[in-house]
Design a protein around this motif. Structure first.
Motif, PDB file in Angstrom:
ATOM      1  N   UNK B 222     -21.215  17.013   1.228  1.00 28.30           N
ATOM      2  CA  UNK B 222     -20.158  16.870   0.223  1.00 28.30           C
ATOM      3  C   UNK B 222     -20.702  15.947  -0.857  1.00 28.30           C
ATOM      4  N   UNK B 223     -20.724  16.425  -2.095  1.00 31.10           N
ATOM      5  CA  UNK B 223     -21.371  15.687  -3.172  1.00 31.10           C
ATOM      6  C   UNK B 223     -20.397  15.314  -4.274  1.00 31.10           C
ATOM      7  N   UNK B 224     -20.538  14.119  -4.786  1.00 31.98           N
ATOM      8  CA  UNK B 224     -19.869  13.754  -6.036  1.00 31.98           C
ATOM      9  C   UNK B 224     -20.581  14.433  -7.190  1.00 31.98           C
ATOM     10  N   UNK B 225     -19.822  14.925  -8.139  1.00 33.37           N
ATOM     11  CA  UNK B 225     -20.392  15.535  -9.337  1.00 33.37           C
ATOM     12  C   UNK B 225     -20.021  14.694 -10.557  1.00 33.37           C
ATOM     13  N   UNK B 226     -20.684  14.966 -11.660  1.00 32.80           N
ATOM     14  CA  UNK B 226     -20.428  14.209 -12.888  1.00 32.80           C
ATOM     15  C   UNK B 226     -20.098  15.171 -14.012  1.00 32.80           C
ATOM     16  N   UNK B 227     -19.236  14.738 -14.934  1.00 34.30           N
ATOM     17  CA  UNK B 227     -18.964  15.598 -16.100  1.00 34.30           C
ATOM     18  C   UNK B 227     -20.179  15.637 -17.022  1.00 34.30           C
ATOM     19  N   UNK B 228     -20.500  16.833 -17.518  1.00 31.00           N
ATOM     20  CA  UNK B 228     -21.567  16.929 -18.519  1.00 31.00           C
ATOM     21  C   UNK B 228     -21.113  16.154 -19.745  1.00 31.00           C
ATOM     22  N   UNK B 229     -21.929  15.197 -20.215  1.00 29.29           N
ATOM     23  CA  UNK B 229     -21.467  14.360 -21.325  1.00 29.29           C
ATOM     24  C   UNK B 229     -21.292  15.160 -22.607  1.00 29.29           C
ATOM     25  N   UNK B 230     -20.417  14.664 -23.451  1.00 30.39           N
ATOM     26  CA  UNK B 230     -20.171  15.316 -24.750  1.00 30.39           C
ATOM     27  C   UNK B 230     -21.464  15.372 -25.557  1.00 30.39           C
TER      28      UNK B 230
END
Lengths: 472, 472
Positions: B222-230
């Motif tokens: 189970x992995x944390x993901x990150x938003x692709x930056x603007x």
């Protein structure tokens, strides 16, 4: 080993092992070994519910070597050992429910080393976080983990504490680089390194962080520090309903907006705070926010947040950038507990600690609020919503057994609901004795692995027995 | 249990246990159990030095249940088990140095679930990070841990991988929320939760991350993901000397500047890259940078960085914001290995993996460069300097025993020097077999705790024997 008397919460008369251990400890520590009723009572419990476990004696070491000598004696005599710091734990972690020796670590209070260049420090376990931050301020650094109480760093490591800043800076799990630990047989070991990461072997540091004194006693902690940001902007945003507030928080996280704090107060909690702290904020649920960065950065962040909030029924952001106005704003948040207690004098407050995936937060909160309503109890909600963590403060009459049972059952359902939503019954307070009954549901077969590790590292079972890991 | 033949790197004839296990596994898996020389050779080593350990057979499970069945059989017959993913590990982790079964997990290749709302996902161990990122892109999310190689997520969890983005997004330690693990006796357990934090019990997730297959086999993550930056802004900044480059990196971290990547290439490495990738960058050591944030935010960050760099002799920032120009810039960094190999055709490349407190980075690098010079070998340096982690690529003639010994000794000194500076002999590659001899110096008495945990969780010693934890 003595065991707790369920009726009185007192351990029975000490056995031979305890008597011999206390004699030996007195020879070791002199007046720093105490058996007075006042000291024993003071060390019989933390904060939170008044669950008492009287230690037979209190040992006050001043060095790691003394802790090692104490553990060697307790190990030899098979006597339970409970580590004690500021006494602010909430789940009964410091109650000596099987008697034995309470090892008070507040005498280990040296800040051993601060490196402004490495942005780290090494402290003894009894240093409190507020004192550490006082010593860091002139260096432009701070230690960000803020659980509210002025806990000791050792205690915070023991319970894997977090708090309001965790959404940006992480919890103790991310902040502790390494430890000095005394194992139950009195061996002194160092875990971790001062490097920011390491792939050299099993992660013993992470294993001890959150182990609640069940595997050994932490005497020193190497901590990552953070630079004090150039600018800090605090703000409050009120909402028409809880769904709007939580949805805004989730959307902000998804957008990559970097918040240092994002705290939810539900409408019950806000009413209490407005009355208690004489605030002129609007009624209704609110988010308390803080942005850290450059002067232009925090302004931009606040504006971005405001636009998002408006989509979900949020009002205008009330901002504070100067230290004094920020402190006023956060004081209202920090006084939330007192504001709740003022709602109903004479009541006790049972805290819960559910933490769920942020996608489940709205549903979990709405179900929980319906559950509170059905229970007939009053239970305001505050939440570190950036982490998906929220606390109920369930008010109940401690002299009314039925109301206590109702509160217990509600608290238990809150934990089980969090687990059902893919989360945890404890986001930051730990297990202690209060959540032992949820560990099987929480972990399933993994609980057996915890038991095996406990036996491997504490074969005599002297370290904080009866806590964290339920007996098989 | 068979053991390696030091002269041939081959395990001797399989014993009765192996023969019976292979027969049973063939009944279980049919053609997905292989004993061909081609398959065994392919699974005898990873990348890095050509240390070979031939497995007796390769098992190709497709589900966690099949992994459990395989482990039950190997446990019954006391046969070593080595988990195998993309085969990109660098420290000999996948070599079957005591024979046994190589469990190839690439058949467990399902992305089980992606939650854009929770910003997490659950994948099987054989999914590679590039494939995962392809599946995430349309959701505006990414998985930030980037060790360079297209490793499997299971392998990355096993070695506690990190890479270029760790300075901002953390390593596998911070990215893994939970695991499905098959224990040596074939029990399937789940660790962790989907909540972003938990204080409910011992941190088994952290214990398995980085355990290099020595405690069990990870089948789901189970992995944390990150938003692709603007906005993303990449840049290169050249310096007159190494001290200036590293000092700039340290000052930037201390100022609280948020960098997504900050990579050092020393002058030897830059010369190689300029020649290999036909770059028109200035000669001399350089920092390759990336900033993530809003459009105005990344511009402001780059400007702040440029001002800092000028104080330490840094040149003008060469910037890239469009995807294509950013990719061109980073390709030069990613091709660093090939650029080095092109310096001296026929040579082999021995990697090192020191990681030190950032305050010690300048001194450690200067001492290391002097050491390289004294050795007479060529060894360019690349570093994830935001984490204090740097790699030498020590070039040596694999057919020249004396040069190999000189390279070995240099590599060993690099690890020991990192430990002496308060750091670690491995920042991200792990221990495998190559750094076993540094574990005692690295951990001291704590190594005994690792051994006890190993015995508690793998009592028969079948899980990747001979790796990570040296025999007592």
């Amino acid at each position: 080993m003595s065991s707790i008397d369920a009726a009185t919460g007192r351990s029975p008369e000490p056995g031979d092992g305890v008597i011999r251990a206390v004699e030996a400890l007195r020879r070791l520590l002199g007046p720093r070994l105490s058996t007075t009723m006042a000291e024993r009572t003071q060390h019989s419990r933390g904060e939170g519910l008044p669950d008492v476990g009287m230690p037979d004696a209190i040992a006050r070491p001043q060095t790691t070597d003394e802790v090692a000598a104490i553990l060697r004696l307790c190990h030899e005599h098979r006597v339970p050992v409970v580590a004690f710091g500021a006494g602010t734990s909430l789940e009964g972690q410091v109650a000596a429910i099987r008697g034995g020796i309470s090892v008070d670590l507040t005498g280990l209070d040296r800040v051993i080393d601060i490196s402004a260049d490495a942005m780290d420090c090494r402290v003894e376990a009894g240093v409190t976080r507020k004192r550490l931050n006082e010593e860091l301020r002139h260096l432009g650094l701070f230690f960000p983990v803020d659980p509210g109480a002025d806990a000791t760093i050792g205690g915070m490591a023991g319970t894997r504490a977090s708090g309001t800043n965790a959404v940006r800076y992480g919890t103790m799990r991310e902040s502790v680089l390494g430890l000095t630990v005394v194992t139950p047989d009195g061996t002194i070991v160092r875990t971790g390194t001062r490097a920011r990461k390491s792939a050299a072997g099993l992660d013993l540091t992470a294993l001890y962080v959150g182990s609640e004194g069940t595997l050994g006693i932490v005497t020193e902690i190497q901590l990552r520090l953070q630079p004090i940001p150039e600018a800090i902007l605090a703000a409050v945003c009120s909402f028409r309903d809880l769904t709007g507030a939580v949805s805004t928080a989730v959307a902000a996280l998804q957008s990559g907006l970097r918040m240092a704090r994002i705290e939810l107060l539900d409408e019950v909690q806000m009413d209490a705070c407005i009355a208690y702290s004489k605030l002129d904020y609007p009624r209704g649920p609110a988010l308390f926010l803080e942005f850290h960065g450059s002067k232009t950065g925090v302004r931009e962040d606040a504006e971005t947040f405001g636009v998002l909030a408006a989509d979900y029924g949020g009002g205008t952001l009330i901002r504070a950038t100067e230290t004094e106005s920020r402190n006023r704003l956060w004081k209202a948040r920090h006084d939330a507990y007192h504001a709740v207690m003022a709602l109903a004098p004479g009541k006790a407050n049972m805290g819960t600690d559910a933490c769920v995936p942020i996608s489940a937060l709205v549903d979990c909160l709405l179900e929980t609020k319906a559950d509170v309503e059905a229970s007939g109890l009053v239970a305001p909600i505050v939440g570190h919503v950036g982490d998906g963590n929220f606390h109920l403060g369930i008010l109940f009459d401690p002299n009314d057994d039925q109301e206590r049972l109702t509160a217990d059952a509600l608290a238990r359902r809150v934990g089980l609901r969090a687990i059902a939503f893919g989360g945890t019954c404890s986001g930051e307070h730990g297990i202690g004795i209060h959540k032992l009954d949820q560990m099987e549901t929480q972990h399933g077969p993994a609980l057996d692995l915890m038991r095996r590790i406990k036996v491997a590292l504490d074969p005599e079972g002297i370290m904080n027995p009866g806590k964290l890991i339920p007996d098989a």
